[in-house]
Design a protein around this motif. Structure first.
Motif, short mmCIF file in Angstrom:
data_model
loop_
_atom_site.label_atom_id
_atom_site.label_comp_id
_atom_site.label_asym_id
_atom_site.label_seq_id
_atom_site.Cartn_x
_atom_site.Cartn_y
_atom_site.Cartn_z
N TRP A 112 35.65 31.73 35.22
CA TRP A 112 35.90 33.00 35.89
C TRP A 112 35.86 32.86 37.41
O TRP A 112 36.73 33.38 38.12
N GLU A 113 34.86 32.16 37.92
CA GLU A 113 34.75 32.02 39.37
C GLU A 113 35.92 31.23 39.94
O GLU A 113 36.37 31.51 41.06
N ARG A 114 36.46 30.27 39.19
CA ARG A 114 37.65 29.54 39.65
C ARG A 114 38.87 30.45 39.68
O ARG A 114 39.75 30.32 40.55
N ALA A 115 38.94 31.37 38.72
CA ALA A 115 40.11 32.24 38.64
C ALA A 115 40.02 33.43 39.58
O ALA A 115 41.04 34.07 39.87
N LEU A 116 38.82 33.73 40.09
CA LEU A 116 38.61 34.95 40.86
C LEU A 116 39.54 35.08 42.08
O LEU A 116 40.07 36.18 42.32
N PRO A 117 39.77 34.02 42.89
CA PRO A 117 40.67 34.20 44.05
C PRO A 117 42.05 34.72 43.66
O PRO A 117 42.63 35.56 44.36
N GLU A 118 42.58 34.23 42.54
CA GLU A 118 43.90 34.71 42.12
C GLU A 118 43.84 36.15 41.63
O GLU A 118 44.78 36.91 41.82
N VAL A 119 42.71 36.52 41.04
CA VAL A 119 42.53 37.92 40.64
C VAL A 119 42.47 38.80 41.89
O VAL A 119 43.13 39.85 41.97
N LEU A 120 41.69 38.39 42.87
CA LEU A 120 41.57 39.17 44.11
C LEU A 120 42.92 39.34 44.78
O LEU A 120 43.21 40.38 45.37
N GLY A 121 43.76 38.32 44.69
CA GLY A 121 45.07 38.40 45.32
C GLY A 121 45.93 39.50 44.76
O GLY A 121 46.81 40.04 45.45
N GLN A 122 45.67 39.90 43.50
CA GLN A 122 46.48 40.93 42.88
C GLN A 122 46.10 42.34 43.35
O GLN A 122 46.75 43.31 42.98
N LEU A 123 45.06 42.44 44.17
CA LEU A 123 44.75 43.74 44.78
C LEU A 123 45.85 44.21 45.72
O LEU A 123 45.92 45.40 46.05
N SER A 124 46.70 43.29 46.16
CA SER A 124 47.79 43.66 47.06
C SER A 124 49.13 43.72 46.35
O SER A 124 50.18 43.75 46.99
N ASP A 125 49.11 43.75 45.03
CA ASP A 125 50.35 43.84 44.27
C ASP A 125 51.10 45.11 44.66
O ASP A 125 50.49 46.16 44.90
N PRO A 126 52.44 45.05 44.73
CA PRO A 126 53.21 46.26 45.10
C PRO A 126 53.07 47.41 44.11
O PRO A 126 53.27 48.58 44.47
N ASP A 127 52.71 47.12 42.86
CA ASP A 127 52.61 48.14 41.82
C ASP A 127 51.21 48.76 41.85
O ASP A 127 50.22 48.08 41.58
N PRO A 128 51.09 50.06 42.13
CA PRO A 128 49.74 50.67 42.18
C PRO A 128 49.01 50.60 40.84
O PRO A 128 47.78 50.53 40.82
N ALA A 129 49.74 50.61 39.73
CA ALA A 129 49.07 50.51 38.44
C ALA A 129 48.38 49.16 38.29
O ALA A 129 47.28 49.07 37.73
#
Length: 688
Positions: A112-129
């Motif tokens: 999970w901790e290795r994957a977290l940066p990529e998860v955080l990056g999706q906070l800026s996804d163009p889709d609000p959902a």
């Protein structure tokens, strides 16, 4: 995207259904060109990797990086599947943070901790959902605030979507409580406290939810803000969020969790006049949830519930009168208003289509008002047709803060009407004489409970006793009435006792449930003890499910004494129902109070701490039969009467009836043993 996928020993990993050899294929299908196949694969992954939760499997740890990558690729994976995969990640990460460490695959935390940066990056996804789902995911995961707060705060500063801002507020509240926070907790808390005065009502509500876990009195201090938001039309915005994903009634219930005690202030605020029927319906649901837990809430909340009896909305009227039925005699002052609804034929938009008048009949029956009797006679005469009172009751466990309105089975409607037996028996008897008595079983259950008051129905019951389809309920009713039934009836029961029994390898009688019932009824109706004992003794002491047989064996009293040693051994059975019935049967057979009373008391001693299970009611009733020797137990159990919490594990109307029944049983135990009960819990006097 698939780097390393084929080097993993998937067959050696486990998911909820065994080997994880099928996981890589499902992952690839999520990125396939066939949209429906991709959607099906995402659903299968959810089932295999999470199912109903409770643990985090090894296959989930291995699949985690691929799930994150798939969710981050809008060019490969469709929006619907991305949201499904993110929801799966939310459930898995949330479960990892909740369950015991032993239930989490050891590889999960590092993965999970290795994957977290990529998860955080999706906070800026163009889709609000997508952003909303990621915010919810970060709020429930186990990562520290130091790792999640910087990205959440940055997103907050840039976010313009109203629903996403609500999810971010909730996520910030969670993240700031997960140490270490790299010094960001003070800044985050200040931001959230500032939102308590935000111009948008739902942001104020979100801030209360975010801050309340660290400030238990916050919701009470901001009650006005909370109610303004929950009752505002803008509450529908929460339906778009990932945190709540619900409308009016869901938000009402979610927010009720901020007010967990007996205080009715939040519920009374919801019950105030409102133009939206959905608000009024939900308010009654929350009122029922509060009343089903706290007796002291009755005096304050009951008038507000009764005020809805003349509401223009059918569902509101139904729920109001159904709640008065739950409260029973406490609602007696409103009986006239309830009776006025006996002609209200409007029906709910549910599958059962329950009518308001049916709830009114139930309420009057619970109150003990005779104005229900003509309608009940009509129900029985019609054989239960075209009515929501079914032939069988439905049980719901207590869940959440919401009350789910439900009508009882027809036997449960009739059970409290013993005082009106003279008026009801003609229609019951006529139905039992019919060529196809569809309600034979529930009506016979009622007659058994009414006991001698149901004696006029004995001729009809004797007629049913000769029919293979109806003999069992008829025997139950006759045994409950316990009026000598004549030689013909005894012969029929004796025949069924032996016909349903066989012989085991040891040559002793081994009876099934039918033989046990026939043997018990034979004895209750004046038969000799020998045939009954021959069936019930072995069934109660050597059978697989001995509880019902033990209950019947106890009726034979001293005749069961030959089984004393086996009964004494069963008193120590770890299953409460067995130990309770064995203790009672031992006392009935031998008068041994030294063994029976402690065992029965052990089964129900936790009543005084507010714990209730159905076997406890039986234990209290058995102690009452034992009498003065149970006085020490009665003196302790009387403490349960001081508790404000309702004693029940059930939901719907049973929560109220269970509480009334066990309190009445403890009160009777105190009376019989001459133990002095303490003052009852604060409540409406009629419910004490």
């Amino acid at each position: 995207m698939w780097e390393g996928l084929e080097t993993i020993d998937w067959a050696g990993l486990q998911h909820n259904y065994g080997s994880a050899a099928d996981v890589p294929g499902l992952l690839r299908r999520c990125a396939g060109p066939d949209r429906e196949d991709a959607w099906e694969a995402a659903g299968d992954l959810d089932n295999l990797l999470f199912h109903q939760g409770g643990w985090v499997c090894s296959a989930a740890s291995a699949a985690l990086p691929y799930l994150v990558r798939l969710a981050a690729r809008p060019d490969v994976v469709a929006r619907r599947e991305r949201l499904e995969l993110l929801d799966l990640l939310t459930r898995l990460s949330g479960e990892a943070a909740l369950v015991a460490e032993a239930q989490v695959d050891p590889a999960w935390g590092a993965a999970w901790e290795r994957a977290l940066p990529e998860v955080l990056g999706q906070l800026s996804d163009p889709d609000p959902a997508i952003r909303r789902t990621v915010a919810d995911l970060l709020g429930g995961c186990g990562s520290s605030g130091a790792r999640t707060l910087p990205a959440l705060l940055t997103r907050w500063e840039a976010e313009e979507d109203p629903a996403t801002r609500l999810d971010l507020v909730i996520a910030l509240g969670h993240a700031t409580r997960r140490e270490p926070t790299a010094g960001l907790s003070t800044r985050t808390t200040a931001l959230l406290r500032g939102l308590l005065d935000a111009p948008e009502p739902q942001l104020r509500l979100a801030a209360v939810h975010a801050l309340a876990p660290d400030d238990p009195g916050l919701a009470d201090r901001h009650l006005g803000r909370v109610l303004d938001a929950v009752r505002d039309p803008g509450v529908e915005l929460w339906r778009q969020t990932s945190t709540a994903d619900c409308g009016v009634q869901g938000v009402q219930g979610w927010t009720a969790g901020l007010f967990p005690g007996a205080s009715p202030v939040y519920v009374l605020g919801l019950l105030a006049e409102h133009p939206d029927p959905e608000q009024r319906i939900g308010a009654l649901g929350q009122a029922g949830g509060l009343l089903s837990r706290w007796r002291s809430a009755v005096p304050a909340v009951l008038p507000a519930v009764a005020a809805r009896l003349d509401d223009p909305d059918t569902e509101v009227r139904f729920r109001s009168v159904e709640l008065l039925a739950c409260l029973g005699s406490a609602a007696a002052d409103h009986a006239d208003a309830v009776a006025a609804l006996l002609d209200d034929t409007a029906t709910r938009s549910t599958r059962a289509g329950e009518a308001v008048r049916e709830a009114a009949v139930w309420a009057l029956a619970r109150i003990g008002d005779p104005r229900c009797v003509p309608a009940v006679v009509d129900l029985v005469t019609a054989g239960g047709r075209a009515t929501a009172f079914g032939a069988a009751g439905v049980h719901h466990a207590r869940f959440g803060t919401h009350h789910y309105p439900q009508l009882p089975g027809i036997h449960e409607l009739l059970a409290p009407l013993r005082e009106h037996a003279d008026a009801l028996l003609p229609s019951i008897r006529a139905h039992l004489r019919g060529s196809a008595p569809t309600l034979a079983r529930p009506l016979c259950e009622v007659l058994a409970g009414w006991g001698p008051a149901a004696a006029p129905a004995v001729p009809e019951l004797l007629g049913l006793l000769a029919d293979d389809a109806t003999w069992a309920p008829a025997a139950t009713a006759l045994a409950g009435i316990r009026q000598p039934a004549g030689e013909e009836a005894l012969a029929l029961l004796r025949a069924r006792t032996t016909a349903a029994a066989g012989s085991n390898a040891a040559g002793t009688i081994a009876a099934g449930a039918d033989a046990e019932l026939a043997a018990w009824a034979y004895w209750r109706l004046g038969g000799e003890p020998g045939p009954a004992l021959a069936v019930l003794g072995p069934a109660a002491t050597d059978g697989r499910f001995v509880g019902p047989a033990l209950r019947k064996l106890a009726d034979l009293g001293p005749h069961a004494a030959p089984y004393r040693d086996r009964l004494r051994a069963l008193v120590a059975d770890p299953y409460d129902w067995v130990s309770v019935e064995a203790a009672h049967a031992l006392w009935a057979a031998t008068g041994d109070t030294d063994t029976a009373v402690p065992a029965l008391f052990d089964a129900c001693r936790n009543l005084r701490a507010g714990t209730y299970y159905p076997a406890m009611l039986q234990a209290v009733r058995h102690l009452t039969r034992i009498g003065p020797a149970a006085r020490p137990a009665a003196a302790v159990l009387a403490e349960a009467l001081t508790r404000d919490e309702r004693l029940s594990t059930s939901g719907a109307w049973r929560a109220f009836v269970d509480d009334e029944t066990i309190r009445a049983a403890v009160t009777e135990l105190c009376r019989v043993t001459a133990a002095t009960p303490p003052p009852a819990a604060a409540s409406d006097a009629r419910t004490g």
